[in-house]
Design a protein around this motif. Structure first.
Motif, PDB file in Angstrom:
ATOM      1  N   ALA A 104       0.789  -1.238   0.000  1.00  0.00           N
ATOM      2  CA  ALA A 104       0.000   0.000   0.000  1.00  0.00           C
ATOM      3  C   ALA A 104       0.819   1.285   0.000  1.00  0.00           C
ATOM      4  O   ALA A 104       0.356   2.295  -0.537  1.00  0.00           O
ATOM      5  N   ASP A 105       2.023   1.281   0.565  1.00  0.00           N
ATOM      6  CA  ASP A 105       2.762   2.554   0.571  1.00  0.00           C
ATOM      7  C   ASP A 105       3.733   2.671  -0.607  1.00  0.00           C
ATOM      8  O   ASP A 105       4.504   3.617  -0.690  1.00  0.00           O
ATOM      9  N   GLY A 106       3.693   1.720  -1.539  1.00  0.00           N
ATOM     10  CA  GLY A 106       4.547   1.811  -2.722  1.00  0.00           C
ATOM     11  C   GLY A 106       3.858   2.592  -3.836  1.00  0.00           C
ATOM     12  O   GLY A 106       2.630   2.689  -3.866  1.00  0.00           O
ATOM     13  N   THR A 107       4.663   3.167  -4.732  1.00  0.00           N
ATOM     14  CA  THR A 107       4.070   3.816  -5.905  1.00  0.00           C
ATOM     15  C   THR A 107       4.739   3.270  -7.169  1.00  0.00           C
ATOM     16  O   THR A 107       5.907   2.862  -7.147  1.00  0.00           O
ATOM     17  N   LEU A 108       3.982   3.269  -8.252  1.00  0.00           N
ATOM     18  CA  LEU A 108       4.496   2.745  -9.522  1.00  0.00           C
ATOM     19  C   LEU A 108       3.581   3.208 -10.649  1.00  0.00           C
ATOM     20  O   LEU A 108       2.551   3.824 -10.410  1.00  0.00           O
ATOM     21  N   ASN A 109       3.975   2.895 -11.863  1.00  0.00           N
ATOM     22  CA  ASN A 109       3.050   3.074 -12.976  1.00  0.00           C
ATOM     23  C   ASN A 109       3.012   1.780 -13.782  1.00  0.00           C
ATOM     24  O   ASN A 109       4.054   1.219 -14.139  1.00  0.00           O
ATOM     25  N   VAL A 110       1.807   1.302 -14.032  1.00  0.00           N
ATOM     26  CA  VAL A 110       1.643   0.004 -14.687  1.00  0.00           C
ATOM     27  C   VAL A 110       2.146   0.047 -16.133  1.00  0.00           C
ATOM     28  O   VAL A 110       2.805  -0.882 -16.601  1.00  0.00           O
ATOM     29  N   SER A 111       1.869   1.129 -16.847  1.00  0.00           N
ATOM     30  CA  SER A 111       2.309   1.172 -18.251  1.00  0.00           C
ATOM     31  C   SER A 111       3.832   1.248 -18.337  1.00  0.00           C
ATOM     32  O   SER A 111       4.435   0.662 -19.238  1.00  0.00           O
ATOM     33  N   SER A 112       4.492   1.942 -17.407  1.00  0.00           N
ATOM     34  CA  SER A 112       5.969   1.944 -17.431  1.00  0.00           C
ATOM     35  C   SER A 112       6.507   0.545 -17.224  1.00  0.00           C
ATOM     36  O   SER A 112       7.512   0.163 -17.812  1.00  0.00           O
ATOM     37  N   ASN A 113       5.829  -0.208 -16.362  1.00  0.00           N
ATOM     38  CA  ASN A 113       6.275  -1.573 -16.107  1.00  0.00           C
ATOM     39  C   ASN A 113       6.060  -2.481 -17.312  1.00  0.00           C
ATOM     40  O   ASN A 113       6.761  -3.469 -17.472  1.00  0.00           O
ATOM     41  N   CYS A 114       5.067  -2.135 -18.123  1.00  0.00           N
ATOM     42  CA  CYS A 114       4.801  -2.954 -19.315  1.00  0.00           C
ATOM     43  C   CYS A 114       5.599  -2.479 -20.527  1.00  0.00           C
ATOM     44  O   CYS A 114       5.652  -3.192 -21.532  1.00  0.00           O
ATOM     45  N   LEU A 115       6.165  -1.263 -20.469  1.00  0.00           N
ATOM     46  CA  LEU A 115       6.808  -0.706 -21.653  1.00  0.00           C
ATOM     47  C   LEU A 115       8.209  -0.169 -21.366  1.00  0.00           C
ATOM     48  O   LEU A 115       9.205  -0.750 -21.788  1.00  0.00           O
ATOM     49  N   ASP A 116       8.278   0.934 -20.654  1.00  0.00           N
ATOM     50  CA  ASP A 116       9.526   1.693 -20.528  1.00  0.00           C
ATOM     51  C   ASP A 116      10.700   0.838 -20.052  1.00  0.00           C
ATOM     52  O   ASP A 116      11.809   0.967 -20.543  1.00  0.00           O
ATOM     53  N   ARG A 117      10.424  -0.030 -19.088  1.00  0.00           N
ATOM     54  CA  ARG A 117      11.561  -0.754 -18.518  1.00  0.00           C
ATOM     55  C   ARG A 117      12.146  -1.804 -19.458  1.00  0.00           C
ATOM     56  O   ARG A 117      13.200  -2.351 -19.190  1.00  0.00           O
ATOM     57  N   HIS A 118      11.436  -2.089 -20.563  1.00  0.00           N
ATOM     58  CA  HIS A 118      11.999  -3.040 -21.529  1.00  0.00           C
ATOM     59  C   HIS A 118      12.805  -2.334 -22.619  1.00  0.00           C
ATOM     60  O   HIS A 118      13.455  -2.992 -23.425  1.00  0.00           O
ATOM     61  N   GLY A 136     -19.252  -4.218 -11.278  1.00  0.00           N
ATOM     62  CA  GLY A 136     -17.992  -3.638 -11.742  1.00  0.00           C
ATOM     63  C   GLY A 136     -16.860  -4.118 -10.849  1.00  0.00           C
ATOM     64  O   GLY A 136     -16.612  -3.563  -9.792  1.00  0.00           O
ATOM     65  N   VAL A 137     -16.178  -5.152 -11.301  1.00  0.00           N
ATOM     66  CA  VAL A 137     -15.060  -5.698 -10.526  1.00  0.00           C
ATOM     67  C   VAL A 137     -13.889  -4.722 -10.625  1.00  0.00           C
ATOM     68  O   VAL A 137     -13.465  -4.373 -11.725  1.00  0.00           O
ATOM     69  N   LEU A 138     -13.406  -4.278  -9.472  1.00  0.00           N
ATOM     70  CA  LEU A 138     -12.338  -3.282  -9.498  1.00  0.00           C
ATOM     71  C   LEU A 138     -10.991  -3.908  -9.120  1.00  0.00           C
ATOM     72  O   LEU A 138     -10.869  -4.552  -8.079  1.00  0.00           O
ATOM     73  N   HIS A 139     -10.022  -3.703  -9.987  1.00  0.00           N
ATOM     74  CA  HIS A 139      -8.649  -4.144  -9.694  1.00  0.00           C
ATOM     75  C   HIS A 139      -7.746  -2.927  -9.544  1.00  0.00           C
ATOM     76  O   HIS A 139      -7.943  -1.906 -10.202  1.00  0.00           O
ATOM     77  N   THR A 140      -6.751  -3.070  -8.665  1.00  0.00           N
ATOM     78  CA  THR A 140      -5.831  -1.966  -8.433  1.00  0.00           C
ATOM     79  C   THR A 140      -4.481  -2.253  -9.099  1.00  0.00           C
ATOM     80  O   THR A 140      -4.366  -3.208  -9.882  1.00  0.00           O
ATOM     81  N   SER A 141      -3.488  -1.446  -8.831  1.00  0.00           N
ATOM     82  CA  SER A 141      -2.305  -1.428  -9.690  1.00  0.00           C
ATOM     83  C   SER A 141      -1.181  -2.389  -9.286  1.00  0.00           C
ATOM     84  O   SER A 141      -0.820  -3.293 -10.040  1.00  0.00           O
ATOM     85  N   GLY A 142      -0.610  -2.192  -8.101  1.00  0.00           N
ATOM     86  CA  GLY A 142       0.612  -2.911  -7.743  1.00  0.00           C
ATOM     87  C   GLY A 142       0.402  -4.399  -7.562  1.00  0.00           C
ATOM     88  O   GLY A 142       1.137  -5.226  -8.127  1.00  0.00           O
ATOM     89  N   GLY A 143      -0.578  -4.770  -6.773  1.00  0.00           N
ATOM     90  CA  GLY A 143      -0.821  -6.182  -6.495  1.00  0.00           C
ATOM     91  C   GLY A 143      -1.271  -6.913  -7.748  1.00  0.00           C
ATOM     92  O   GLY A 143      -0.795  -8.014  -8.053  1.00  0.00           O
ATOM     93  N   TYR A 144      -2.183  -6.301  -8.500  1.00  0.00           N
ATOM     94  CA  TYR A 144      -2.694  -6.934  -9.715  1.00  0.00           C
ATOM     95  C   TYR A 144      -1.552  -7.243 -10.683  1.00  0.00           C
ATOM     96  O   TYR A 144      -1.442  -8.350 -11.212  1.00  0.00           O
ATOM     97  N   LEU A 145      -0.692  -6.245 -10.910  1.00  0.00           N
ATOM     98  CA  LEU A 145       0.356  -6.466 -11.907  1.00  0.00           C
ATOM     99  C   LEU A 145       1.379  -7.490 -11.414  1.00  0.00           C
ATOM    100  O   LEU A 145       1.873  -8.305 -12.202  1.00  0.00           O
ATOM    101  N   THR A 146       1.689  -7.450 -10.111  1.00  0.00           N
ATOM    102  CA  THR A 146       2.597  -8.456  -9.553  1.00  0.00           C
ATOM    103  C   THR A 146       2.044  -9.850  -9.833  1.00  0.00           C
ATOM    104  O   THR A 146       2.755 -10.751 -10.288  1.00  0.00           O
TER     105      THR A 146
END
Ligand code: 6R9
Length: 649
Positions: free
Chosen positions: A71-85, A273-283
């Motif tokens: 919960a106290d981490g921050t990230l961006n999902v699209s950067s994880n899917c794109l920029d870092r590669h 409306g099933v809601l998913h969040t960012s960090g846990g979902y992508l992990t």
């Protein structure tokens, strides 16, 4: 052949896989005994802007329900899917797009995809889209659909993808619920050689919206079809992105900020409306994609789902792209122009991994050897299935035809709500039994309970529950947290209830027996009987309706409808057609009923509850197994229904 036939791990897998059987048991034990430590480590597979210090903060207690990961981490999902590669793998193929017509395909590198996503992200910003806004995506299976999802993630907008086969009414309901003010669509799509109307559906949906006013519709002009244009509202995708910079700074998101909403059917009322969040979902999407498919960079991996379903979200887009994979995106259907298409695509593009629904397998199986005759299929090394139970006959056919007898099959059980695979074989670690989703993934604690909520030990059959959280778990029902609690955490105290029944055999393997609630699974698509019934009674001729599933050779389950007409209406073929069309227009073609039976009355208890058990037995042609009907208010309706069924056949 017995369904307990065991297929041991092939030697090549035992030697070369990420994990072997012993590794699985060891890591699984650790993931349960030290859940916090296990997930602390796994979260590091992502790039965090601000690293998390907290990992798991969870309670399944009904009056203190909370689910938070990293919960106290921050990230961006699209950067994880794109920029870092980009630095090391910018030129490798991110999306291998295969068109509806044979011979048409396109490879999009990570660098190109990054630029496309940035341009659209900037474009959306220029239209006023801000962090937290809900963006509806109603698109065909073209690369722009993936770009749209990732562009939303980049700027922190919440996407709500609506399957392009849904009707304007269904689309409007979802836009209203999400208070979505912007939609991204295409003028039309192509599927199985036919044109799919999209922009016109959006126009009609926008006019139907009551809770939201849609002020922007971004349209990919994909086909030559001319569509009505409202210059004040409609915006050409091509023109929008042409003006934009190909770099867009990614929004810093909290791990628990929403990533997307995806509507799915439940046993009551309108879709949730099933809601998913960012960090846990992508992990979770990334970890499961790597281990379930034993994925190695460079391999071509094809998940033949649609982005309108969760499988498309987690295993066409987010999981594979987070892992730097080459993900195949196929525009068409498995049997167009003919039943050899899937095999041809595999051979043409040298695909290593194929992940597809049992309903498609059964449809191809009905063609005997034709779907794979003459194909090489040499590149394939792994097969997967998802969406519904696979019957052993279909499993064996898939294994023999596409798998040439040597490819393992990962039968992955999971749900929109779970974000990623929960019960699944790992190809290097799990001996397979056709029809079983085998064992839990890391960190997953399944259990079977009886109707009183008592946990059953050893070989048993009961309701499938999950005893602890995992990072990919949904966090809430959008706009209705109470419904989240009521649906999943109230049936059995302190447990997440899946709605599925299952059997566990003496080896600890799970066999999903199907839904225990009033949800149908038609060709892998979830549909609530309540949703269909409320659409039916909204028709002016219908007094009452009851919907049940019945065994269907290709679809798994078919839709069987009992209808009582208003007293001034007469049953007729024309009326039947009218009701069929009505459901198609209210919900979409996937809701087309297989059988409509006229019912002078429905079997009800004295308190007025419809006894679906009886209706299901009649629909399944098991009229000799109706069980006790003495509690019915009027037992004579049963004989009328049985006679009515005989008259139908
Ligand atoms: C991913 C997805 C979820 C429901 C689920 C169950 C059924 C999915 C299955 C399976 C048996 C499998 N289901 N996978 N049943 N074996 N491998 O399909 O999500 O559309 O939400 O459906 O599908 O009944 O509860 P979703």
């Amino acid at each position: 052949m017995s369904r307990e036939t065991l297929h041991p791990v092939p030697e090549a897998y035992a030697e070369q896989s990420l994990l072997n059987e012993a590794d699985y048991f060891e890591l699984y034990r650790r993931s349960i005994d030290d859940s916090e430590g296990f997930w602390r480590e796994q979260g590091r597979r992502l790039d965090w802007i601000k690293p998390y210090t907290q990992v798991k903060d969870v309670s399944f207690a009904k009056d203190d329900l909370h689910i938070r990961w990293y919960a106290d981490g921050t990230l961006n999902v699209s950067s994880n899917c794109l920029d870092r590669h980009l630095v090391e793998h910018g030129d490798s193929t991110a999306i291998l797009w295969v068109g509806d017509e044979p011979g048409i395909s396109r490879e999009i590198s990570y660098r190109e995809l990054h630029a496309d996503v940035c341009r659209l992200a900037n474009g959306l910003k220029s239209l006023g889209v801000r962090k937290g806004d809900v963006v509806t995506i109603y698109m065909p299976m073209i690369p722009e659909a993936a770009v749209a999802m990732l562009a939303c993630a980049r700027i922190g907008a919440v996407h709500s993808v609506v399957f392009a086969g849904f009707s304007p009414e269904a689309l409007a309901g979802r836009m209203d619920d999400g208070k979505s003010r912007i939609a991204i669509t295409a003028n039309a799509g192509k599927r199985g050689g036919k044109s799919v109307v999209l922009k016109e559906n959006v126009d009609r949906a926008v006019a139907l919206c009551r809770e939201t006013s849609v002020d922007k519709v971004v349209v990919v002009n994909y086909t030559d079809d001319e569509v009505p244009w409202n210059p004040a509202r409609d915006c050409d995708y091509g023109e929008l992105v042409a003006q934009q910079n190909d770099d867009c700074e990614a929004e810093e998101m909290s791990a628990e900020d929403p990533l997307f909403i995806l509507y799915t059917s439940g046993s009551t009322g309108k879709p949730k409306g099933v809601l998913h969040t960012s960090g846990g979902y992508l992990t979770y999407a990334s970890l499961t994609h790597e281990y379930v498919f034993d994925y190695r960079r460079g391999e071509r991996y094809w998940c033949a789902a649609d982005i309108g379903w969760v499988t498309g979200h987690s295993y066409i887009i987010y999981g594979p792209l987070a892992n730097g994979a080459t993900t195949v995106m196929y525009e068409g259907v498995p049997n167009y122009p003919d039943v050899t298409r899937v095999a041809q695509i595999i051979d043409e593009h040298k695909i290593e991994i194929l992940y597809i629904a049992p309903t498609a397998i059964r449809a191809l199986m009905a063609e005997g050897d034709r779907p794979t005759a003459g194909a090489s299929l040499e590149s394939l090394r792994l097969l997967g299935t998802v969406g519904e139970p696979i019957n052993p006959e279909a499993w064996n056919w898939y294994h023999r035809s596409f798998g040439r007898g040597h490819c393992p099959i990962v039968d992955t059980w999971w749900q929109t709500e779970t974000g990623g695979a929960m019960l699944t074989p790992l190809p290097g670690a799990t001996a397979l039994k056709p029809g079983s989703a085998t064992r839990p993934f890391f960190g997953v604690r399944p259990a079977l309970v009886d109707n009183g909520g008592n946990i059953l030990e050893g070989a048993a059959e009961g309701n499938l529950v999950l005893l602890d959280s995992w990072p990919g778990q949904m966090r809430t029902v959008f706009g209705d947290h109470q419904r989240f609690i009521d649906t999943y955490f109230s049936t059995f105290e302190g447990m997440y209830f899946t709605g599925d029944g299952a059997r566990r055999d003496a080896d600890g393997y799970y066999w999903i027996t199907g839904r225990v609630d009033d949800v149908l699974n038609v060709s892998g698509h979830r549909m609530g009987t309540a949703e269909l019934e409320s659409a039916l009674v909204a028709h002016e001729a219908v007094a009452e309706a009851a919907v049940v599933g019945f065994p269907h050779e290709i679809k798994g389950q078919g839709i069987y409808i009992y209808v009582t007409l208003n007293s001034d209406r007469e049953p007729s073929e024309e009326m039947r057609r009218a009701l069929r069309d009505w459901l198609r227009s209210e919900i979409g073609p996937i809701a087309t009923p297989d059988v409509i039976q006229w019912a002078p009355g429905l079997p009800k208890t004295r308190s007025g509850k419809i006894m679906r058990r009886i209706l299901r037995k009649i629909a399944a042609d098991e009229c000799d197994q109706l069980g006790d009907i003495s509690t019915l208010a009027d037992p004579s309706v049963v004989q009328q229904l049985i006679d009515g069924r005989v008259a139908l056949a």
